[in-house]
Design an enzyme around this catalytic site. Structure first.
Site, PDB file in Angstrom:
ATOM      1  N   HIS A 207      40.019  41.809  32.411  1.00 32.22           N
ATOM      2  CA  HIS A 207      40.702  42.819  33.412  1.00 32.22           C
ATOM      3  C   HIS A 207      41.914  43.748  32.746  1.00 32.22           C
ATOM      4  O   HIS A 207      42.656  44.592  33.295  1.00 32.22           O
ATOM      5  CB  HIS A 207      41.713  42.157  34.510  1.00 32.22           C
ATOM      6  CG  HIS A 207      42.747  41.103  33.938  1.00 32.22           C
ATOM      7  ND1 HIS A 207      42.723  40.115  33.210  1.00 32.22           N
ATOM      8  CD2 HIS A 207      44.152  41.602  34.256  1.00 32.22           C
ATOM      9  CE1 HIS A 207      43.881  39.400  33.126  1.00 32.22           C
ATOM     10  NE2 HIS A 207      44.688  40.659  33.317  1.00 32.22           N
TER      11      HIS A 207
HETATM   12  C1  UD1 Z   1      48.343  42.489  36.861  1.00 28.39           C
HETATM   13  C2  UD1 Z   1      49.556  42.313  35.396  1.00 28.39           C
HETATM   14  C3  UD1 Z   1      48.724  41.407  34.435  1.00 28.39           C
HETATM   15  C4  UD1 Z   1      48.229  40.232  34.872  1.00 28.39           C
HETATM   16  C5  UD1 Z   1      47.092  40.613  36.091  1.00 28.39           C
HETATM   17  C6  UD1 Z   1      46.761  39.430  36.688  1.00 28.39           C
HETATM   18  C7  UD1 Z   1      51.131  44.143  35.073  1.00 28.39           C
HETATM   19  C8  UD1 Z   1      51.561  45.204  34.307  1.00 28.39           C
HETATM   20  N1  UD1 Z   1      49.981  43.677  34.904  1.00 28.39           N
HETATM   21  O1  UD1 Z   1      47.382  43.456  35.992  1.00 28.39           O
HETATM   22  O2  UD1 Z   1      49.810  40.945  33.363  1.00 28.39           O
HETATM   23  O3  UD1 Z   1      47.443  39.808  33.871  1.00 28.39           O
HETATM   24  O4  UD1 Z   1      47.889  41.261  37.140  1.00 28.39           O
HETATM   25  O5  UD1 Z   1      45.565  39.562  37.523  1.00 28.39           O
HETATM   26  O6  UD1 Z   1      52.034  43.473  35.801  1.00 28.39           O
HETATM   27  N2  UD1 Z   1      43.978  45.349  43.076  1.00 28.39           N
HETATM   28  C9  UD1 Z   1      43.567  45.014  44.227  1.00 28.39           C
HETATM   29  N3  UD1 Z   1      44.150  43.918  44.944  1.00 28.39           N
HETATM   30  C10 UD1 Z   1      45.324  43.410  44.586  1.00 28.39           C
HETATM   31  C11 UD1 Z   1      45.995  43.579  43.470  1.00 28.39           C
HETATM   32  C12 UD1 Z   1      45.507  44.668  42.638  1.00 28.39           C
HETATM   33  O7  UD1 Z   1      42.817  45.659  44.648  1.00 28.39           O
HETATM   34  O8  UD1 Z   1      45.514  42.130  45.174  1.00 28.39           O
HETATM   35  C13 UD1 Z   1      43.698  46.310  42.572  1.00 28.39           C
HETATM   36  C14 UD1 Z   1      44.485  47.941  42.582  1.00 28.39           C
HETATM   37  O9  UD1 Z   1      43.576  48.643  42.671  1.00 28.39           O
HETATM   38  C15 UD1 Z   1      45.350  47.971  41.481  1.00 28.39           C
HETATM   39  C16 UD1 Z   1      44.705  47.283  40.397  1.00 28.39           C
HETATM   40  O10 UD1 Z   1      43.910  46.374  40.967  1.00 28.39           O
HETATM   41  O11 UD1 Z   1      45.872  49.251  41.165  1.00 28.39           O
HETATM   42  C17 UD1 Z   1      45.723  46.666  39.287  1.00 28.39           C
HETATM   43  O12 UD1 Z   1      46.582  45.835  39.831  1.00 28.39           O
HETATM   44  P1  UD1 Z   1      47.918  45.904  38.970  1.00 28.39           P
HETATM   45  O13 UD1 Z   1      48.969  44.741  39.720  1.00 28.39           O
HETATM   46  O14 UD1 Z   1      48.434  46.975  38.912  1.00 28.39           O
HETATM   47  O15 UD1 Z   1      47.621  45.394  37.651  1.00 28.39           O
HETATM   48  P2  UD1 Z   1      46.582  44.012  37.267  1.00 28.39           P
HETATM   49  O16 UD1 Z   1      45.358  44.671  36.376  1.00 28.39           O
HETATM   50  O17 UD1 Z   1      46.171  43.183  38.217  1.00 28.39           O
END
Ligand code: UD1
Length: 365
Positions: A207
């Protein structure tokens, strides 16, 4: 006098870090722990299922901030968390890990003069291209007490000029979570539901933006996985960010292979059942580098660096790229991969040490 302690959780890996300390504090008469969910992760299989598996109550408050750019997420958390702090003024805020919410809550609380402690302090990849590295540096520079998982954390913090009296080595809290529900993990039957045999498959998780946000890199990884799946079955629980990127770059066909089982992200107990029975992990996760070291399972980490060097130096972790990983896969399959040992204080008793430290901090200052 009872002290109100906020435990901030935001994203998937945070829930395993707050659960042991929540359960520990809940039975101390001096403590009133409150879970604050910032809402950074919100899907059932990225959040709610972890509360269920780890026996956590509904959060005291969910700030509901959701997804967005780094500044959007950080800003929204600061605005919402500040309102809560002004309203209720807890005695201590505990932040964990290195996600955007960790840093945002630290800034908001510190500016209001509310005490903050950081659990999993001191980890450094020395790579500022990683958003988490920025979050770690800012958080550690502001908080009042820093709890480290391993000795390298203490050294990093002292090198940054942080007073040794604020730093305490408590160990790895993720291991407490694992041991807390170990029986359930062992009884879970996900591997059989997926048609797998014990130690006869690999698990893949990806990820990190550095692996999934660039088309060429992700394409190389998908090709490597497809080749590997001809030698050994692979299970790939796909993170929502990665799923979006695979679709955006049209890589579905590249990873469509008989030996590669694509599934949605799993709840904690099912996932740890899958990990503990696996032959090896191929990952870019931070937490999985630690869990595999504890379980003695080979972990091939698709990253140039790690903020968890003890897993490489003492444990079963090896840093790889898409070229070197295939040689390591061969080593694992032929039984020539290294074995490891557990770092100090990765023993399932971190919450006890942490609880004692919190009590000293709150009552002796
Ligand atoms: C975040 C953390 C990362 C951690 C990871 C674990 C930061 C900078 N990054 O990254 O350190 O290792 O979580 O998973 O804080 N999304 C969904 N459903 C959800 C959550 C997210 O669909 O419940 C999708 C959304 O499109 C979002 C993307 O995933 O834009 C990324 O989510 P985000 O929380 O921004 O970062 P992660 O890549 O999950």
């Amino acid at each position: 006098m009872t002290k109100t302690i906020y435990l901030v959780a935001a994203a998937r890996p945070n829930f395993m870090k707050i659960a042991p300390i929540y359960h520990h504090l809940k039975i101390q008469e001096w403590a009133s722990p409150h879970i604050i969910h910032t809402g950074q992760h919100y899907d059932i299989n990225m959040s709610d299922s972890f509360f269920r598996d780890l026996n956590l109550p509904e959060p005291y408050i969910n700030l509901g901030i959701g997804s967005g750019t780094h500044a959007e997420q950080t800003g929204r958390v600061m605005i919402e968390f500040e309102k809560l702090l002004i309203r209720e003024r807890p005695d201590l805020v505990i932040v964990v890990g290195d996600v955007n919410s960790t840093m945002a809550c630290t800034i908001a609380a510190t500016k209001l003069g509310v005490k903050v402690g950081h659990l999993e302090a001191g980890l450094r990849s020395f790579d500022r291209n990683m958003p988490e590295e920025i979050n770690r540096i800012v958080t550690d520079s502001l908080v009042d007490i820093l709890w480290t998982p391993s000795v390298d954390g203490n050294a990093n913090l002292q090198n940054e000029g942080i007073d040794a009296s604020k730093i305490e080595l408590v160990g790895n809290i993720m291991i407490d979570s694992l041991e807390m529900v170990r029986d359930k993990i062992d009884q879970e039957e996900i591997i059989y539901k997926l048609g797998l045999d014990r130690t006869d498959y690999a698990v893949v998780t990806l990820h990190r933006p550095s692996n999934v946000d660039n088309k060429e890199t992700l394409q190389n990884i998908c090709r490597m996985l497809s080749r590997t799946s001809k030698k050994m079955k692979i299970v790939f629980p796909i993170h929502p960010r990665t799923k979006k990127q695979i679709e955006k770059f049209n890589l579905q066909d590249t990873i469509n292979s008989n030996g590669l089982i694509q599934i949605d992200p799993l709840n904690y107990i099912s996932f740890m059942n899958l990990v503990s029975n696996a032959k090896m992990l191929i990952t870019d996760s931070g937490g999985i580098q630690e869990e595999t070291t504890y379980l003695g399972i080979p972990c091939l980490t698709l990253r140039e660096n790690t903020e968890r060097p003890v897993t490489v130096e003492q444990g079963t972790n090896t840093l790889c790229n898409t070229e070197t990983v295939e040689e390591q896969i061969t080593n694992v399959i032929s039984g020539q991969y290294k074995t490891g040992k557990n770092p100090e204080f990765w023993d399932g008793h971190t919450a006890d040490r942490l609880g004692a430290s919190i009590e000293r901090f709150l009552f002796n200052q």
